[in-house]
Scaffold this active site. Structure first.
Site, PDB file in Angstrom:
ATOM      1  N   ASP A 114      10.412   7.733   0.058  1.00 45.97           N
ATOM      2  CA  ASP A 114      10.447   8.061  -1.364  1.00 45.97           C
ATOM      3  C   ASP A 114      11.058   9.441  -1.566  1.00 45.97           C
ATOM      4  O   ASP A 114      11.260  10.184  -0.611  1.00 45.97           O
ATOM      5  CB  ASP A 114       9.049   7.951  -1.993  1.00 45.97           C
ATOM      6  CG  ASP A 114       8.078   9.026  -1.545  1.00 45.97           C
ATOM      7  OD1 ASP A 114       8.456  10.222  -1.499  1.00 45.97           O
ATOM      8  OD2 ASP A 114       6.917   8.691  -1.259  1.00 45.97           O
ATOM      9  N   GLY A 126      -5.669   1.938   0.807  1.00 43.68           N
ATOM     10  CA  GLY A 126      -5.181   3.258   1.191  1.00 43.68           C
ATOM     11  C   GLY A 126      -4.361   3.264   2.464  1.00 43.68           C
ATOM     12  O   GLY A 126      -4.273   2.281   3.200  1.00 43.68           O
ATOM     13  N   ASP A 141     -17.235   3.069  -5.962  1.00 45.51           N
ATOM     14  CA  ASP A 141     -17.122   2.698  -7.373  1.00 45.51           C
ATOM     15  C   ASP A 141     -16.095   3.571  -8.049  1.00 45.51           C
ATOM     16  O   ASP A 141     -15.966   4.737  -7.720  1.00 45.51           O
ATOM     17  CB  ASP A 141     -18.478   2.859  -8.060  1.00 45.51           C
ATOM     18  CG  ASP A 141     -19.448   1.758  -7.673  1.00 45.51           C
ATOM     19  OD1 ASP A 141     -18.978   0.679  -7.282  1.00 45.51           O
ATOM     20  OD2 ASP A 141     -20.658   1.994  -7.767  1.00 45.51           O
ATOM     21  N   SER A 173      -4.764   4.878   5.262  1.00 44.98           N
ATOM     22  CA  SER A 173      -5.435   4.811   6.563  1.00 44.98           C
ATOM     23  C   SER A 173      -5.537   3.377   7.059  1.00 44.98           C
ATOM     24  O   SER A 173      -5.504   3.121   8.266  1.00 44.98           O
ATOM     25  CB  SER A 173      -6.814   5.460   6.512  1.00 44.98           C
ATOM     26  OG  SER A 173      -7.656   4.760   5.617  1.00 44.98           O
ATOM     27  N   GLU A 176       0.845  -1.211   0.000  1.00 47.07           N
ATOM     28  CA  GLU A 176       0.000   0.000   0.000  1.00 47.07           C
ATOM     29  C   GLU A 176       0.874   1.253   0.000  1.00 47.07           C
ATOM     30  O   GLU A 176       0.633   2.195  -0.752  1.00 47.07           O
ATOM     31  CB  GLU A 176      -0.926   0.031   1.227  1.00 47.07           C
ATOM     32  CG  GLU A 176      -2.036  -0.975   1.232  1.00 47.07           C
ATOM     33  CD  GLU A 176      -3.281  -0.541   0.479  1.00 47.07           C
ATOM     34  OE1 GLU A 176      -3.298   0.552  -0.140  1.00 47.07           O
ATOM     35  OE2 GLU A 176      -4.257  -1.310   0.499  1.00 47.07           O
TER      36      GLU A 176
END
Length: 196
Positions: free
Chosen positions: A70, A115, A101, A117, A38
């Site tokens: 990163d 994600g 969706d 979280s 993730e």
């Protein structure tokens, strides 16, 4: 011989079947490896958005924690009307791109993307360090809940995001360097370095 004794002779007794306690199962497919994937996906998104090839360093620390650093722009952070830093709440709010969706894209392990979280929520602790032009901050989360404010850190002249986390035991075993290397090629905008 009565019916009860006849059954004992045929099936070895009428003991109830042995019940074993359920084995603990990871809370998500892919476990701690999925949490790592993730974070790497966000680094890949950042490099793709910038139209460049980025560098992502994954460190498997000896204490059991994992960090991903990163060289992107760093998470969006701005100053409010009082001069206090506020950051895009990626660690503490659900990323609707991956829950509504269209259906969420799968990460390289085949499990759906959910994600950052989710990474924070399934970690005993997580520290999000953010370096942008004009400032650098860090914030700690425990089980997805911020436990510190944004804390300024020394600006070293670089930009990027570092997420260091300790996966919850419920997330399963820690990924190995071989696991990271196996999936690194699935991030087309990143060169992934593995340390530890």
């Amino acid at each position: 011989m009565d019916e009860h004794h006849a059954r004992l002779d045929v099936d070895g007794g009428s003991r109830p079947p042995r019940r074993h306690p359920p084995r603990p199962r990871p809370l998500l497919p892919g476990g701690a490896l999925h949490l790592l994937l993730e974070i790497m996906a966000y680094a890949d998104d950042e490099a793709a958005y910038a139209g460049r090839h980025g560098v992502c360093t994954v460190t498997l620390h000896s204490d059991g924690s994992i960090s991903v650093a990163d060289d992107g722009r760093g998470t969006d952070t701005r100053l409010d009307e009082h001069g206090q830093p506020i950051r895009k709440p990626v660690m503490a709010t659900r990323d609707l791109r991956f829950f509504d969706d269209p259906p969420a894209l799968a990460l390289p392990d085949g499990a759906p993307r959910r994600g950052m979280s989710v990474v924070a929520a399934l970690s005993e602790w997580l520290v999000h360090t953010n370096r942008r032009r004009g400032g650098a901050w860090s914030q700690r989360y425990e089980h997805g809940v911020p436990v510190t404010d944004l804390v300024p850190v020394d600006d070293d002249g670089t930009t990027g995001t570092t997420v260091r986390f300790w996966p919850s035991p419920a997330a399963g075993s820690r990924p190995t360097a071989a696991d990271v290397r196996r999936y690194a090629a699935d991030y087309p905008h990143l060169d992934v370095l593995v340390v530890g």
